[in-house]
Structure formats: C-alpha cells, structure tokens
Design a protein around this motif. Structure first.
Motif, PDB file in Angstrom:
ATOM      1  N   GLY A 192       0.819  -1.208   0.000  1.00  0.00           N
ATOM      2  CA  GLY A 192       0.000   0.000   0.000  1.00  0.00           C
ATOM      3  C   GLY A 192       0.853   1.260   0.000  1.00  0.00           C
ATOM      4  N   LEU A 193       1.907   1.264   0.819  1.00  0.00           N
ATOM      5  CA  LEU A 193       2.787   2.440   0.886  1.00  0.00           C
ATOM      6  C   LEU A 193       3.540   2.650  -0.422  1.00  0.00           C
ATOM      7  CD1 LEU A 193       4.255   2.026   4.498  1.00  0.00           C
ATOM      8  CD2 LEU A 193       2.649   3.776   3.708  1.00  0.00           C
TER       9      LEU A 193
ATOM     10  N   THR B  44       4.355   5.996  -5.097  1.00  0.00           N
ATOM     11  CA  THR B  44       4.517   6.038  -6.551  1.00  0.00           C
ATOM     12  C   THR B  44       3.407   6.849  -7.203  1.00  0.00           C
ATOM     13  OG1 THR B  44       5.570   3.855  -6.509  1.00  0.00           O
ATOM     14  CG2 THR B  44       4.743   4.635  -8.637  1.00  0.00           C
ATOM     15  N   PHE B  45       2.160   6.641  -6.757  1.00  0.00           N
ATOM     16  CA  PHE B  45       1.023   7.375  -7.328  1.00  0.00           C
ATOM     17  C   PHE B  45       1.164   8.880  -7.090  1.00  0.00           C
ATOM     18  CE2 PHE B  45      -3.237   9.231  -6.742  1.00  0.00           C
ATOM     19  CZ  PHE B  45      -3.762   9.006  -7.994  1.00  0.00           C
ATOM     20  N   VAL B  46       1.499   9.262  -5.854  1.00  0.00           N
ATOM     21  CA  VAL B  46       1.660  10.686  -5.538  1.00  0.00           C
ATOM     22  C   VAL B  46       2.779  11.299  -6.369  1.00  0.00           C
ATOM     23  CG1 VAL B  46       2.357  12.314  -3.737  1.00  0.00           C
ATOM     24  CG2 VAL B  46       0.716  10.503  -3.207  1.00  0.00           C
ATOM     25  N   ASN B  47       3.859  10.562  -6.549  1.00  0.00           N
ATOM     26  CA  ASN B  47       4.985  11.077  -7.325  1.00  0.00           C
ATOM     27  C   ASN B  47       4.597  11.292  -8.787  1.00  0.00           C
ATOM     28  OD1 ASN B  47       7.539  12.053  -6.924  1.00  0.00           O
ATOM     29  ND2 ASN B  47       8.570  10.081  -7.022  1.00  0.00           N
ATOM     30  N   VAL B  48       3.825  10.353  -9.333  1.00  0.00           N
ATOM     31  CA  VAL B  48       3.379  10.494 -10.726  1.00  0.00           C
ATOM     32  C   VAL B  48       2.481  11.721 -10.879  1.00  0.00           C
ATOM     33  CG1 VAL B  48       1.948   9.460 -12.528  1.00  0.00           C
ATOM     34  CG2 VAL B  48       3.617   8.057 -11.311  1.00  0.00           C
TER      35      VAL B  48
ATOM     36  N   GLU C 199       6.377  18.790 -10.359  1.00  0.00           N
ATOM     37  CA  GLU C 199       7.187  18.646  -9.156  1.00  0.00           C
ATOM     38  C   GLU C 199       7.416  17.148  -8.928  1.00  0.00           C
ATOM     39  OE1 GLU C 199       8.472  21.001  -7.364  1.00  0.00           O
ATOM     40  OE2 GLU C 199       7.444  22.770  -8.184  1.00  0.00           O
ATOM     41  N   SER C 200       8.183  16.807  -7.887  1.00  0.00           N
ATOM     42  CA  SER C 200       8.383  15.391  -7.563  1.00  0.00           C
ATOM     43  C   SER C 200       8.879  15.252  -6.133  1.00  0.00           C
ATOM     44  CB  SER C 200       9.391  14.747  -8.514  1.00  0.00           C
ATOM     45  OG  SER C 200      10.686  15.292  -8.322  1.00  0.00           O
ATOM     46  N   LEU C 201       8.659  14.084  -5.585  1.00  0.00           N
ATOM     47  CA  LEU C 201       9.237  13.758  -4.282  1.00  0.00           C
ATOM     48  C   LEU C 201      10.642  13.244  -4.551  1.00  0.00           C
ATOM     49  CD1 LEU C 201       6.208  11.821  -2.711  1.00  0.00           C
ATOM     50  CD2 LEU C 201       6.877  14.198  -2.302  1.00  0.00           C
ATOM     51  N   ILE C 202      11.637  14.035  -4.247  1.00  0.00           N
ATOM     52  CA  ILE C 202      13.000  13.664  -4.574  1.00  0.00           C
ATOM     53  C   ILE C 202      13.426  12.376  -3.870  1.00  0.00           C
ATOM     54  CG2 ILE C 202      14.059  15.016  -2.708  1.00  0.00           C
ATOM     55  CD1 ILE C 202      16.305  15.705  -4.713  1.00  0.00           C
ATOM     56  N   TRP C 203      12.753  12.078  -2.759  1.00  0.00           N
ATOM     57  CA  TRP C 203      13.090  10.877  -1.999  1.00  0.00           C
ATOM     58  C   TRP C 203      12.174   9.706  -2.330  1.00  0.00           C
ATOM     59  CZ3 TRP C 203       8.570   9.951   0.473  1.00  0.00           C
ATOM     60  CH2 TRP C 203       7.776  11.041   0.803  1.00  0.00           C
ATOM     61  N   GLY C 204      11.230   9.902  -3.259  1.00  0.00           N
ATOM     62  CA  GLY C 204      10.239   8.879  -3.546  1.00  0.00           C
ATOM     63  C   GLY C 204      10.827   7.567  -4.046  1.00  0.00           C
TER      64      GLY C 204
END
Length: 216
Positions: free
Chosen positions: A20-21, A26-30, A38-43
């Motif tokens: 789930g995490l 991954t979904f939020v980053n996309v 933008e992006s989560l650099i740590w994703g």
C-alpha cells in the motif's frame, strides 16, 4: 502446515502495508510530476527500501505458507515414516542455513546502531569489540522524521541527522531473517508432532488441473 483456515499472520499484514505504501508513494509522485511539474526527490529511494523490506518479509511468509518450491518425486513414493525422516534431515539443513543467515544479518546491521558484530567465520564465537561504528551513515535522499530524532542521542552521540540514518532501513535484515528462522522452528515443531511430513508446497496445481479436467 495446512493453509486452510489460517489466521492472518504478521508477515502478511506487513506485506499488505508495504504494498500500500509503495503504491501510494509512486502514485503521488506520478501526479506531482505530470500535473504540477514537481516530484518527491526521496520517492524512488523510499520505494526501493520498501521493496527490499517486501522481499525479506516474503521469505518467512513463504516458509509459513509452504510456498517455496521443491521436488518430491522421490519422497512422494515413500511411506509416511520415511518421508518424515527425510523432512527432518532437510529441515536440519534449512535451520543451519537460517542460522548462518541470522549471523550474517546481525553482523551487517550491528554497526549502524553502534553495536558489535560477532566473531567467528561460521558461528558466533563472541562479540568483536573493535567493530567500526557506522551510526553516522545516512540514506541519500530520505528526510529525517522528527519523531526519530531520539536516535541522535541514542546512537549518534547527539549529532543531528540531516537524512534518515541507514539503521532504519537496514533493520529489516535481523528482523526479517529472524522471522525466517522462527518460521522454520515452527515447521520443525509441526513435523516432530506428526502434523506434517513436508517442507514444500502442496499439490495445489495438480488439484487445479484435475478440477479443470472434471469440468471439461
């Protein structure tokens, strides 16, 4: 080791949470990348860490559910008593392997919380008091959560972490391999009590083929 009517185990729950995490990150980053530029650099690093946790937890889960593959062409022709003897021999080898893995997992993880590795090439012969402390090692991009700041005083001599310390993602090594060993001990108890005579997957595929043949 029958899987019928089993209760949800620790590994299964953790694997579901990890999946789930991974999906959520991954979904939020996309969405951030293609909608907000933008992006989560740590994703990506977090996803890789979670995937590693998933694999290690999957090892013990496979033992618990007798999902690991094996060949029973010979044992299938033996009487129950003989199968049980061979299963105990195979189990002894598996337990020895799990113990070796446990030693390796501890020795790999121990320097990161500032603990000692074990001495001895194959079996623990004590602790190496000269183990080099690696508590200051951090991940590449994962930020340090505020609720883990206590680790700075516990293992890093009060020095602040600018990123998540590696002791956190690497803790899966002793935990996951410890579960792997624990599940084999459970298998040993089942075999000794006569509740099972095999360490490998049941003939579920043969049953599926037979069921399909009947339908045809």
């Amino acid at each position: 080791m029958s899987t019928g009517g089993y209760r949800r185990g620790f590994e299964e729950t953790v694997i579901a949470i990890i999946l789930g995490l991974m999906t959520m990150v991954t979904f939020v980053n996309v969405i951030l990348r293609y909608v907000f530029n933008e992006s989560l650099i740590w994703g990506l690093e977090v996803t890789l860490i979670l995937f590693a946790w998933l694999v290690v937890f999957g090892i013990s889960y496979g033992v618990r559910m007798t999902m690991h593959l094996g060949v029973d062409a010979i044992t299938g022709m033996l009487k129950p008593g003989s199968r049980r003897v061979l299963a105990l021999i195979a189990l002894t080898v598996c337990l020895a392997y799990a113990l070796l893995m446990m030693k390796g997992a501890w020795d790999y993880w121990a320097p990161y919380p500032g603990l000692w590795q074990t001495e001895g090439r194959w079996f623990p012969l004590g602790f190496d008091t000269g183990t080099r402390d690696r508590a200051f090692y951090v991940t590449d991009q994962v930020p340090m959560p505020g609720f883990l700041r206590f680790l700075e005083d516990w293992i890093n001599m009060g020095e602040e972490y600018d990123k998540l310390p590696r002791v956190i993602p690497y803790v899966i090594m002793p935990i996951g391999i410890g579960l792997f060993l624990f599940r084999y001990i459970q298998v040993a108890i089942h075999i000794i009590r006569g509740q099972s005579d095999s360490l490998i997957v049941s003939h579920e595929m043969e049953e599926e083929v037979d069921a399909a043949r009947i339908k045809d």
